[in-house]
Write a protein that holds these residues in place. Structure first.
Motif, PDB file in Angstrom:
ATOM      1  N   ASN A  87       0.816  -1.217   0.000  1.00 31.57           N
ATOM      2  CA  ASN A  87       0.000   0.000   0.000  1.00 31.57           C
ATOM      3  C   ASN A  87       0.850   1.268   0.000  1.00 31.57           C
ATOM      4  OD1 ASN A  87      -2.367  -1.454  -0.095  1.00 31.57           O
ATOM      5  ND2 ASN A  87      -2.843  -1.195   2.066  1.00 31.57           N
ATOM      6  N   THR A  91       0.624   3.895  -3.019  1.00 29.63           N
ATOM      7  CA  THR A  91       0.249   5.279  -2.720  1.00 29.63           C
ATOM      8  C   THR A  91       1.248   6.262  -3.329  1.00 29.63           C
ATOM      9  OG1 THR A  91      -0.890   4.589  -0.717  1.00 29.63           O
ATOM     10  CG2 THR A  91      -0.218   6.904  -0.833  1.00 29.63           C
ATOM     11  N   LYS A 153      -8.549   5.970  -3.636  1.00 28.01           N
ATOM     12  CA  LYS A 153      -8.138   5.982  -2.225  1.00 28.01           C
ATOM     13  C   LYS A 153      -8.830   4.851  -1.458  1.00 28.01           C
ATOM     14  CE  LYS A 153      -7.621  10.047  -0.601  1.00 28.01           C
ATOM     15  NZ  LYS A 153      -7.887  11.396  -0.075  1.00 28.01           N
ATOM     16  N   SER A 157      -7.100   1.793   0.565  1.00 21.12           N
ATOM     17  CA  SER A 157      -7.282   1.716   2.027  1.00 21.12           C
ATOM     18  C   SER A 157      -8.176   0.554   2.460  1.00 21.12           C
ATOM     19  CB  SER A 157      -7.808   3.038   2.584  1.00 21.12           C
ATOM     20  OG  SER A 157      -9.099   3.308   2.096  1.00 21.12           O
TER      21      SER A 157
END
Length: 187
Positions: A87, A91, A153, A157
């Motif tokens: 992640n 990101t 996003k 997440s």
């Protein structure tokens, strides 16, 4: 963790930790950023003594550092990245390329697709022959441009991006299990 980071972590590992490996502890990669000790049946084991023997801590340390590139390459062939490490890398790529680059929806093809090469999350563009085999966020309905960032996003997440990574690589990560089967396992 790449080979250079692995070598550095091995150099910084304490003599007490190496002694524990000599006594049967397994060397474990923790969240793709550090080393720890555990049991050989745990996940993320990069080294266990097995049939090997070493006459000193220095001999073990020298051997591991000398084989670091091969060990890390084999490790990532059979082990997925940790969710946190994946992640974090994803990101950073989204910040560099923008959320819309990672989305396919009716009327819009993603401009980049995701892959993992050893310990690195990478992207490929449509010019790459690998592009069609990568993964991205696929939306079944067209969304407004201002909603794309939120969708991406949430994809990251919620763990869905990581789940997509695991699902496209499940065959590779389970290949170790297949190597251990004998003819009686095929019924």
């Amino acid at each position: 963790m790449n080979a250079d980071q692995f070598k550095q972590a091995l150099k910084e590992f304490s003599d007490e930790d190496y002694q524990e490996i000599l006594e049967g502890a397994a060397l474990i990669i923790f969240e793709d950023k550090s080393l720890t000790l555990g049991k050989s049946q745990q996940a993320y084991v990069i080294f266990e003594l097995g049939e090997e023997s070493f006459d000193s801590i220095d001999a073990l340390k020298t051997s591991l550092i000398g084989r670091a590139e091969d060990l890390i390459q084999e490790y990532y062939q059979h082990n997925p990245l940790s969710k946190m490490y994946f992640n974090n890398q994803l990101t950073q790529l989204i910040k560099q390329h923008g959320a819309a680059a990672f989305v396919t929806m009716p009327g819009q093809e993603a401009s980049v697709k995701l892959f993992v090469n050893e310990s690195e999350v990478v992207i490929e563009t449509a010019e790459s022959p690998r592009f069609k085999y990568g993964f991205c966020l696929v939306l079944s309905e067209k969304v407004l441009p201002q909603a794309i960032e939120n969708k991406v996003k949430n994809w990251v997440s919620s763990g869905s991006a990581y789940d997509d990574y695991i699902s496209v690589n499940v065959c590779r990560f389970s290949s170790t299990d297949m190597e251990n089967l004998d003819d009686s396992d095929y019924v």
